[in-house]
Design a protein around this motif. Sequence first.
Motif, PDB file in Angstrom:
ATOM      1  N   LYS A  13       0.827  -1.208   0.000  1.00  0.00           N
ATOM      2  CA  LYS A  13       0.000   0.000   0.000  1.00  0.00           C
ATOM      3  C   LYS A  13       0.861   1.258   0.000  1.00  0.00           C
ATOM      4  N   LYS A  14       1.946   1.240   0.758  1.00  0.00           N
ATOM      5  CA  LYS A  14       2.796   2.424   0.881  1.00  0.00           C
ATOM      6  C   LYS A  14       3.539   2.727  -0.405  1.00  0.00           C
ATOM      7  N   TYR A  15       3.987   1.667  -1.128  1.00  0.00           N
ATOM      8  CA  TYR A  15       4.811   1.868  -2.309  1.00  0.00           C
ATOM      9  C   TYR A  15       4.099   1.495  -3.600  1.00  0.00           C
ATOM     10  N   SER A  16       2.791   1.410  -3.570  1.00  0.00           N
ATOM     11  CA  SER A  16       2.039   0.915  -4.721  1.00  0.00           C
ATOM     12  C   SER A  16       2.279   1.724  -5.988  1.00  0.00           C
ATOM     13  N   THR A  17       2.586   2.992  -5.877  1.00  0.00           N
ATOM     14  CA  THR A  17       2.824   3.819  -7.066  1.00  0.00           C
ATOM     15  C   THR A  17       4.231   4.401  -7.076  1.00  0.00           C
ATOM     16  N   LYS A  18       5.145   3.806  -6.293  1.00  0.00           N
ATOM     17  CA  LYS A  18       6.490   4.357  -6.176  1.00  0.00           C
ATOM     18  C   LYS A  18       7.550   3.328  -6.543  1.00  0.00           C
ATOM     19  N   GLU A  19       7.287   2.578  -7.623  1.00  0.00           N
ATOM     20  CA  GLU A  19       8.241   1.542  -7.996  1.00  0.00           C
ATOM     21  C   GLU A  19       9.599   2.112  -8.392  1.00  0.00           C
ATOM     22  N   SER A  20       9.630   3.360  -8.856  1.00  0.00           N
ATOM     23  CA  SER A  20      10.895   3.977  -9.251  1.00  0.00           C
ATOM     24  C   SER A  20      11.784   4.259  -8.042  1.00  0.00           C
TER      25      SER A  20
ATOM     26  N   VAL B 136      11.706 -11.992  -8.155  1.00  0.00           N
ATOM     27  CA  VAL B 136      13.004 -12.671  -8.148  1.00  0.00           C
ATOM     28  C   VAL B 136      14.076 -11.811  -8.806  1.00  0.00           C
ATOM     29  N   ALA B 137      13.691 -10.975  -9.772  1.00  0.00           N
ATOM     30  CA  ALA B 137      14.672 -10.129 -10.458  1.00  0.00           C
ATOM     31  C   ALA B 137      15.282  -9.109  -9.507  1.00  0.00           C
ATOM     32  N   ILE B 138      14.518  -8.652  -8.531  1.00  0.00           N
ATOM     33  CA  ILE B 138      15.057  -7.712  -7.546  1.00  0.00           C
ATOM     34  C   ILE B 138      16.278  -8.315  -6.855  1.00  0.00           C
ATOM     35  N   ILE B 139      16.191  -9.601  -6.526  1.00  0.00           N
ATOM     36  CA  ILE B 139      17.329 -10.281  -5.890  1.00  0.00           C
ATOM     37  C   ILE B 139      18.388 -10.653  -6.917  1.00  0.00           C
ATOM     38  N   LEU B 140      17.977 -11.343  -7.983  1.00  0.00           N
ATOM     39  CA  LEU B 140      18.946 -11.880  -8.933  1.00  0.00           C
ATOM     40  C   LEU B 140      19.708 -10.781  -9.676  1.00  0.00           C
ATOM     41  N   LEU B 141      19.004  -9.764 -10.147  1.00  0.00           N
ATOM     42  CA  LEU B 141      19.681  -8.713 -10.911  1.00  0.00           C
ATOM     43  C   LEU B 141      20.507  -7.810 -10.001  1.00  0.00           C
ATOM     44  N   GLY B 142      19.939  -7.453  -8.845  1.00  0.00           N
ATOM     45  CA  GLY B 142      20.710  -6.653  -7.903  1.00  0.00           C
ATOM     46  C   GLY B 142      21.938  -7.400  -7.417  1.00  0.00           C
TER      47      GLY B 142
ATOM     48  N   MET C 149      24.349  -0.884 -12.181  1.00  0.00           N
ATOM     49  CA  MET C 149      23.174  -0.742 -11.327  1.00  0.00           C
ATOM     50  C   MET C 149      22.149   0.196 -11.960  1.00  0.00           C
ATOM     51  N   ILE C 150      22.618   1.287 -12.541  1.00  0.00           N
ATOM     52  CA  ILE C 150      21.705   2.235 -13.188  1.00  0.00           C
ATOM     53  C   ILE C 150      21.016   1.580 -14.389  1.00  0.00           C
ATOM     54  N   ILE C 151      21.792   0.939 -15.243  1.00  0.00           N
ATOM     55  CA  ILE C 151      21.232   0.309 -16.440  1.00  0.00           C
ATOM     56  C   ILE C 151      20.248  -0.795 -16.069  1.00  0.00           C
ATOM     57  N   THR C 152      20.615  -1.609 -15.081  1.00  0.00           N
ATOM     58  CA  THR C 152      19.767  -2.727 -14.662  1.00  0.00           C
ATOM     59  C   THR C 152      18.441  -2.233 -14.081  1.00  0.00           C
ATOM     60  N   ASN C 153      18.492  -1.194 -13.274  1.00  0.00           N
ATOM     61  CA  ASN C 153      17.257  -0.670 -12.683  1.00  0.00           C
ATOM     62  C   ASN C 153      16.352  -0.022 -13.720  1.00  0.00           C
ATOM     63  N   ILE C 154      16.928   0.666 -14.690  1.00  0.00           N
ATOM     64  CA  ILE C 154      16.110   1.239 -15.764  1.00  0.00           C
ATOM     65  C   ILE C 154      15.351   0.132 -16.479  1.00  0.00           C
ATOM     66  N   PHE C 155      16.056  -0.948 -16.795  1.00  0.00           N
ATOM     67  CA  PHE C 155      15.439  -2.087 -17.481  1.00  0.00           C
ATOM     68  C   PHE C 155      14.336  -2.702 -16.628  1.00  0.00           C
ATOM     69  N   LEU C 156      14.625  -2.946 -15.339  1.00  0.00           N
ATOM     70  CA  LEU C 156      13.671  -3.632 -14.473  1.00  0.00           C
ATOM     71  C   LEU C 156      12.449  -2.765 -14.177  1.00  0.00           C
ATOM     72  N   ILE C 157      12.645  -1.478 -13.958  1.00  0.00           N
ATOM     73  CA  ILE C 157      11.512  -0.585 -13.679  1.00  0.00           C
ATOM     74  C   ILE C 157      10.596  -0.495 -14.892  1.00  0.00           C
ATOM     75  N   ARG C 158      11.172  -0.382 -16.088  1.00  0.00           N
ATOM     76  CA  ARG C 158      10.354  -0.329 -17.306  1.00  0.00           C
ATOM     77  C   ARG C 158       9.546  -1.614 -17.460  1.00  0.00           C
TER      78      ARG C 158
ATOM     79  N   TRP D  13      11.701 -17.550 -17.237  1.00  0.00           N
ATOM     80  CA  TRP D  13      12.732 -16.588 -16.823  1.00  0.00           C
ATOM     81  C   TRP D  13      13.524 -16.086 -18.024  1.00  0.00           C
ATOM     82  N   MET D  14      13.879 -16.991 -18.926  1.00  0.00           N
ATOM     83  CA  MET D  14      14.703 -16.611 -20.070  1.00  0.00           C
ATOM     84  C   MET D  14      13.962 -15.706 -21.045  1.00  0.00           C
ATOM     85  N   LYS D  15      12.632 -15.823 -21.105  1.00  0.00           N
ATOM     86  CA  LYS D  15      11.864 -14.906 -21.948  1.00  0.00           C
ATOM     87  C   LYS D  15      12.022 -13.469 -21.475  1.00  0.00           C
ATOM     88  N   PHE D  16      12.185 -13.309 -20.185  1.00  0.00           N
ATOM     89  CA  PHE D  16      12.449 -11.989 -19.614  1.00  0.00           C
ATOM     90  C   PHE D  16      13.934 -11.630 -19.673  1.00  0.00           C
ATOM     91  N   MET D  17      14.796 -12.609 -19.412  1.00  0.00           N
ATOM     92  CA  MET D  17      16.195 -12.336 -19.091  1.00  0.00           C
ATOM     93  C   MET D  17      17.101 -12.150 -20.297  1.00  0.00           C
TER      94      MET D  17
END
Length: 483
Positions: A126-133, A177-183, A224-233, A453-457
Amino acid sequence: MMSTVNVRSEKNLKAPENQENRKLFKVPHSFVIILFIIIFATALTWIVPTGEFERFENDLGITVVNPETFKYIDSSQVNPLGIPLYIIEGFIKSADLFFLIILSGGAFNVITSSGALQAAVGKVAKKYSTKESIFIPILTLLFGLICTTQGVNLFIGFAPVTVMIARAMGFDSIVGVAIILLGGAVGFSTGTLNPSTTIVAQKLADLPLYSGIEFRIFSFIVYMIITNIFLIRYAKSVRKNPQLSPMYDLDIMDQSIVDRDLDSFGDMNSRNWLVMLSLIGTLAVIVYGGVKLNWGLIESSAAFLWLGIIAGIAAGYGPSKIASCFVEGAKKMVAAAMIIGLARAVPGVLTAGKIIDTIVYGLGSVLSTIPKFAQGMAMYIANNFINLFVTSGSGQAAATMPIIIPLSDIVGISRQTSILAFNFGDGFSNYIMPTSTALMGILGVTNIPYDRWMKFMWKMFLVWVLTGCILVFIAQMINLGPM
């Protein structure tokens, strides 16, 4: 009031019509994929010439190869009938990781059965529902920083939590899982402080320990910047249109999180707070133990066993209730644990066939023919291929550095650049390889098929490779030092 970000329309919740009719090919089970890889590795032992380097213990007490002593030896083909034996050996060598997955699964089932995790998830979503960035970069940075000294294996037991949070926020399981694996991938693969890769390689290269850290920190930030841009999009796109997710049809079968009013998860009463504090405390102890006390997987497994007991007591359960919840959760993790044992059979087959040294020698020979401006990038690409056969970071360093370092000296590439290429090649490919214990363990405990996973990764990995090539090229051009 129902949370707007967590309720999907009936249209979205319906699977696409004739989806099964359009699916022309069904990817085999993960067990089958890994078994085919084992069979392929066995076939290689009959095709690739057998060879070896002489090895010796250097002044630092590390066993290394003498790059000038490669020779072909008598064949040592692996009998296909012996494949089950290598699989069993893989299970034995993975025993510590096997128990980590089983015991963490049991502990988390105790926690989820108490309802404490669901209540906490409701508040976070609820707190972060619109703050994924903001939310996604904070978590990926956290896992990335921890994994500058630790392996991503450390967080296998934590993956169900991030999946639950991601789905409650309207995303899919892959985001969780991407939050853990990509980070974690960025933290581990850039090698900022990694003792099992960077430090071992620098010892073998006779470089000052932790030297070149400024460029590795720069690489960490860039990745980290490139990975987060990709994941947030990606996260925004699947929340806007859930059918874009590779996990869409599987996620809609489990609506226990997504389709509930977040307030219905319950309040964070005193017992729920105690359960969550036991979880947070245990994870903090595991991280501290790994960083400061040199803990391994055995100690982490013991911590999860304690977590199950303490969380059960905090939830008000009796001994039998704790035991039944723990066993039920452990049962769910058996398949994930078996995948890791299967994956460990691959290097066992290649080692028995004595072709790893031949592969390393061949790649080194090819590298010497590459134009100078591209040799750093070629080292990076070569280490990706080597990582298919030598999955241990420290083992790969010991096998390749004695060959790559003299070659670097000959062609005029700094040793520091060679280590950077090794770090990138050893690290990032772990997140697409079905023989990676971290990847397959996390996918297993979160019920995400490897093909989904590979379709995303695959796009993310190509971006990583391109970024790595650019960074290694820059390092080569500035003659990254010392040496």
